[in-house]
Write a protein that holds these residues in place. Structure first.
Motif, mmCIF file in Angstrom:
data_model
loop_
_atom_site.group_PDB
_atom_site.id
_atom_site.type_symbol
_atom_site.label_atom_id
_atom_site.label_comp_id
_atom_site.label_asym_id
_atom_site.label_seq_id
_atom_site.Cartn_x
_atom_site.Cartn_y
_atom_site.Cartn_z
ATOM 1 N N GLY A 9 0.828 -1.204 0.000
ATOM 2 C CA GLY A 9 0.000 0.000 0.000
ATOM 3 C C GLY A 9 0.862 1.253 0.000
ATOM 4 N N GLY A 10 1.918 1.237 0.797
ATOM 5 C CA GLY A 10 2.844 2.372 0.840
ATOM 6 C C GLY A 10 3.512 2.618 -0.504
ATOM 7 N N GLN A 11 3.855 1.528 -1.174
ATOM 8 C CA GLN A 11 4.479 1.685 -2.492
ATOM 9 C C GLN A 11 3.504 2.311 -3.483
ATOM 10 O OE1 GLN A 11 5.686 -2.524 -2.421
ATOM 11 N NE2 GLN A 11 7.681 -1.865 -3.164
ATOM 12 N N VAL A 12 2.219 1.949 -3.346
ATOM 13 C CA VAL A 12 1.222 2.511 -4.255
ATOM 14 C C VAL A 12 1.012 4.005 -3.971
ATOM 15 C CG1 VAL A 12 -1.210 2.439 -4.950
ATOM 16 C CG2 VAL A 12 0.092 0.322 -4.746
ATOM 17 N N ILE A 13 0.997 4.387 -2.694
ATOM 18 C CA ILE A 13 0.909 5.824 -2.388
ATOM 19 C C ILE A 13 2.088 6.545 -3.042
ATOM 20 C CG2 ILE A 13 0.914 7.593 -0.581
ATOM 21 C CD1 ILE A 13 -0.282 5.580 1.338
ATOM 22 N N ASP A 14 3.260 5.947 -2.920
ATOM 23 C CA ASP A 14 4.462 6.526 -3.523
ATOM 24 C C ASP A 14 4.262 6.749 -5.027
ATOM 25 O OD1 ASP A 14 6.991 7.511 -3.336
ATOM 26 O OD2 ASP A 14 8.013 5.575 -3.287
ATOM 27 N N LEU A 15 3.711 5.738 -5.704
ATOM 28 C CA LEU A 15 3.448 5.870 -7.140
ATOM 29 C C LEU A 15 2.431 6.975 -7.426
ATOM 30 C CD1 LEU A 15 2.982 2.120 -8.237
ATOM 31 C CD2 LEU A 15 4.987 3.571 -8.654
ATOM 32 N N GLN A 16 1.373 6.994 -6.613
ATOM 33 C CA GLN A 16 0.291 7.954 -6.817
ATOM 34 C C GLN A 16 0.789 9.393 -6.760
ATOM 35 O OE1 GLN A 16 -3.415 7.175 -6.977
ATOM 36 N NE2 GLN A 16 -2.220 5.525 -7.842
ATOM 37 N N TYR A 17 1.795 9.620 -5.902
ATOM 38 C CA TYR A 17 2.245 10.991 -5.685
ATOM 39 C C TYR A 17 3.583 11.265 -6.358
ATOM 40 C CZ TYR A 17 -1.660 11.871 -2.657
ATOM 41 O OH TYR A 17 -2.931 12.063 -2.195
ATOM 42 N N GLU A 18 3.914 10.430 -7.345
ATOM 43 C CA GLU A 18 5.206 10.568 -7.990
ATOM 44 C C GLU A 18 5.394 11.967 -8.580
ATOM 45 O OE1 GLU A 18 5.740 7.253 -10.557
ATOM 46 O OE2 GLU A 18 7.512 6.673 -9.424
ATOM 47 N N ASP A 19 4.375 12.446 -9.269
ATOM 48 C CA ASP A 19 4.511 13.769 -9.883
ATOM 49 C C ASP A 19 3.455 14.747 -9.366
ATOM 50 O OD1 ASP A 19 2.567 12.284 -11.142
ATOM 51 O OD2 ASP A 19 3.765 12.021 -12.956
ATOM 52 N N ASN A 77 2.346 17.079 -5.756
ATOM 53 C CA ASN A 77 2.820 17.518 -4.445
ATOM 54 C C ASN A 77 2.105 16.743 -3.359
ATOM 55 O OD1 ASN A 77 4.781 19.400 -5.078
ATOM 56 N ND2 ASN A 77 3.269 21.020 -5.415
ATOM 57 N N ALA A 78 2.869 16.186 -2.451
ATOM 58 C CA ALA A 78 2.270 15.452 -1.339
ATOM 59 C C ALA A 78 2.463 16.259 -0.061
ATOM 60 C CB ALA A 78 2.949 14.094 -1.217
ATOM 61 N N ASP A 79 1.444 16.258 0.799
ATOM 62 C CA ASP A 79 1.606 16.956 2.076
ATOM 63 C C ASP A 79 2.197 16.012 3.122
ATOM 64 O OD1 ASP A 79 -0.418 15.312 2.944
ATOM 65 O OD2 ASP A 79 -1.973 16.849 2.796
ATOM 66 N N GLU A 80 2.401 16.563 4.312
ATOM 67 C CA GLU A 80 3.063 15.789 5.362
ATOM 68 C C GLU A 80 2.297 14.506 5.686
ATOM 69 O OE1 GLU A 80 3.666 17.893 9.031
ATOM 70 O OE2 GLU A 80 4.564 16.137 9.983
ATOM 71 N N ASN A 81 0.974 14.618 5.731
ATOM 72 C CA ASN A 81 0.146 13.456 6.055
ATOM 73 C C ASN A 81 0.350 12.317 5.049
ATOM 74 O OD1 ASN A 81 -1.978 11.783 7.076
ATOM 75 N ND2 ASN A 81 -3.301 12.610 5.445
ATOM 76 N N VAL A 82 0.333 12.695 3.784
ATOM 77 C CA VAL A 82 0.520 11.679 2.738
ATOM 78 C C VAL A 82 1.908 11.046 2.852
ATOM 79 C CG1 VAL A 82 0.772 11.319 0.250
ATOM 80 C CG2 VAL A 82 -1.108 12.728 1.118
ATOM 81 N N ILE A 83 2.912 11.880 2.994
ATOM 82 C CA ILE A 83 4.287 11.348 3.045
ATOM 83 C C ILE A 83 4.487 10.469 4.286
ATOM 84 C CG2 ILE A 83 6.745 11.920 3.055
ATOM 85 C CD1 ILE A 83 6.070 14.531 1.684
ATOM 86 N N SER A 84 3.943 10.917 5.416
ATOM 87 C CA SER A 84 4.093 10.116 6.633
ATOM 88 C C SER A 84 3.385 8.772 6.513
ATOM 89 C CB SER A 84 3.536 10.857 7.847
ATOM 90 O OG SER A 84 4.294 12.009 8.084
ATOM 91 N N THR A 85 2.150 8.814 6.008
ATOM 92 C CA THR A 85 1.418 7.554 5.820
ATOM 93 C C THR A 85 2.187 6.637 4.875
ATOM 94 O OG1 THR A 85 -0.625 8.815 6.035
ATOM 95 C CG2 THR A 85 -0.830 6.559 5.223
ATOM 96 N N MET A 86 2.687 7.232 3.820
ATOM 97 C CA MET A 86 3.459 6.455 2.849
ATOM 98 C C MET A 86 4.650 5.774 3.538
ATOM 99 S SD MET A 86 6.363 6.724 0.683
ATOM 100 C CE MET A 86 6.721 8.419 0.204
ATOM 101 N N THR A 142 -9.043 4.784 1.012
ATOM 102 C CA THR A 142 -7.679 4.996 1.472
ATOM 103 C C THR A 142 -6.884 5.733 0.402
ATOM 104 O OG1 THR A 142 -6.977 2.939 0.504
ATOM 105 C CG2 THR A 142 -7.753 2.860 2.772
ATOM 106 N N LEU A 143 -5.679 6.115 0.765
ATOM 107 C CA LEU A 143 -4.793 6.808 -0.173
ATOM 108 C C LEU A 143 -4.347 5.894 -1.312
ATOM 109 C CD1 LEU A 143 -2.496 8.696 2.357
ATOM 110 C CD2 LEU A 143 -3.960 9.757 0.634
ATOM 111 N N TYR A 144 -4.576 4.596 -1.114
ATOM 112 C CA TYR A 144 -4.099 3.645 -2.115
ATOM 113 C C TYR A 144 -5.242 2.759 -2.604
ATOM 114 C CZ TYR A 144 -3.799 1.248 2.369
ATOM 115 O OH TYR A 144 -4.093 0.765 3.609
ATOM 116 N N ASP A 145 -6.419 3.363 -2.701
ATOM 117 C CA ASP A 145 -7.585 2.589 -3.101
ATOM 118 C C ASP A 145 -7.425 1.946 -4.477
ATOM 119 O OD1 ASP A 145 -10.158 1.553 -2.651
ATOM 120 O OD2 ASP A 145 -10.970 3.004 -4.077
ATOM 121 N N VAL A 146 -6.647 2.592 -5.335
ATOM 122 C CA VAL A 146 -6.449 2.056 -6.684
ATOM 123 C C VAL A 146 -5.845 0.646 -6.620
ATOM 124 C CG1 VAL A 146 -4.162 3.095 -6.954
ATOM 125 C CG2 VAL A 146 -5.536 2.586 -8.983
#
Lengths: 289, 289
Positions: free
Chosen positions: A150-160, A162-171, B20-24
């Motif tokens: 799931g963390g890897q997918v968040i990383d992909l989602q926000y690749e290009d 801007n991610a805020d602190e919440n997104v980066i921390s969750t990731m 979730t942030l990674y629902d995809v």
């Protein structure tokens, strides 16, 4: 035998197969597992097992399992369709040596192997099925969709984006933190630790996981490829939001240090000797590669 | 509720996550699991559990687990670095819809999910940890390097080389057979079957697995894309040795029928009603898609 030697031996033993029609698969698995990681996760598993009153030896299959999961994630991460990294730990990535198809499958097989070694009859002759099942469940949960992947997918989602602190921390909590948490928890579970200890263990793991990642991001901008054994500045070049890009190097180091303190305090609940885990937390936050 | 409805419901329940942030990721997992497979493997798990005297319900997590593993293998198989198939079961492949990176990770997460559902506290409240651990071990072993993945690697190794009967048979036994075997065995294990039954179950599974693959190869040369829901003649176009290229269509059908007889005879050891498993074996060898 030193603990780290014990881990290396066990990893090697589990990967000893040859003479089959598909030996290249085992070779590829051995290549990446043997590529000299720091064995951070297996050490944590063993140390928490010991701290909760069990022999290192009982926790060995679980320690190896978490390293197999970690290694599979690195192999898949390096693939062209992911980070497309040609180098890993100063050596050519798995797919550079064995091809993308075999690398993909080596990662897949390492994940299966993790569960195989935790639940083998050999393991179950030393650890109760209850504990083994609970530990394996913990690893499955934390390495899967609601954990590392799931963390890897968040990383992909926000690749290009801007991610805020919440997104980066969750990731980070998921991408790196989840597996570190699983490593620590499995040690406790195998040793039959109570709820209070499991909770303290989780807190320790979460804090060092986040600190680990903060330092990783810092090193990405302050280190050289030689020191790190992998390309630096990759986050900047990829235009990725990181905690460093949000808060700067100094603040990130400060946060990592505060988390390290918190991790160390969480260990108070354990009666045994916590020197190793304290030093470990300090070393992680001071590491330079 | 019909058994197949029961399986569909359970698969759906296990994949119900959102917001979730990674629902995809979950969406991508649901896409492929929901893409309408025949649920051959889960049906086998449930049926063997029933035949060995247990409720279907107890075996549901294990039935779903084997389907998750099967689905992950299809997603990874279709990736450009593997078979590079754009279509699967008449629909665009996972990576066509979600991208290669997410598809790769969806496969990875489905493998983890398989172990998670087999070892969850919910499952362990109905199945003893001993049986659950043994079943999960069986799946891990048969889907990993010395099972399904090993078979896939043999397939890659002989992509543009002539393979003899031994190589092709070993490849099939591992690539398709291993997972079918795990599906059948898990049903028996969950129900606490004795050695004789486990052995008979393995024989049944091995025979129908090989028959299944023989028919698959036959259909690849005798079917149409519409009938099959995937490209036909792929083996011929890829210059691959198959049992059909070695022995011809007729001999392969003959062998599939002999294996089906052998599978049916293996069921003699069970006291319960084997009608379903007999019909199942017959249907597999007579299927046309």
């Amino acid at each position: 035998m030193s603990t780290s030697k014990m881990i290396e031996n066990a990893l090697e033993q589990y990967l000893l197969k040859k003479g089959t029609l598909y030996d290249v698969l085992w070779e590829s698995m051995r290549y990446s597992v043997g590529a000299g990681g720091k064995r951070v996760r297996p050490m944590l598993t063993l140390e928490f097992a010991r701290l909760c009153g069990e022999d290192y030896e009982l926790a060995i299959p679980f320690a190896c399992a978490v390293e197999f999961i970690h290694t599979y994630s690195l192999i898949h991460d390096d693939l062209p369709c992911m980070d497309d990294d040609d180098m890993r730990r100063g050596k050519p990535s798995n797919h550079i040596v064995f091809g993308e198809d075999t690398a993909l499958l080596a990662g897949d097989a390492l994940q299966s192997l993790a569960f195989e070694v935790m639940l083998s009859s050999d393991t179950l002759s030393k650890v109760s099925a209850d504990r083994a099942a609970q530990a394996a469940f913990t690893l499955a949960k934390f390495c899967g969709a609601d954990g590392m992947v799931g963390g890897q997918v968040i990383d992909l989602q926000y690749e290009d984006k801007n991610a805020d602190e919440n997104v980066i921390s969750t990731m980070h909590l998921l991408k790196t933190g989840a597996l570190i948490k699983a490593a620590c928890l499995m040690g406790c579970i195998v040793a039959g630790a109570d709820e209070a200890k499991l909770k303290a263990c989780e807190e320790y793991a979460e804090c060092i996981g986040l600190a680990f990642q903060l330092i990783d991001d810092v090193l990405d901008v302050t280190s050289t490829t030689d020191q790190l054994g992998k390309p630096v500045n990759s986050d900047v070049e990829n235009n990725k939001s990181t905690l460093v890009s949000l808060f700067g190097v100094e603040e990130c180091i400060k946060r990592a240090e505060a988390l390290t303190d918190k991790a160390i305090n969480a260990l108070d609940v354990f009666e045994g000797d916590t020197t190793y885990l304290k030093d470990f937390a300090l070393k992680l936050s001071k590491r330079r590669n």
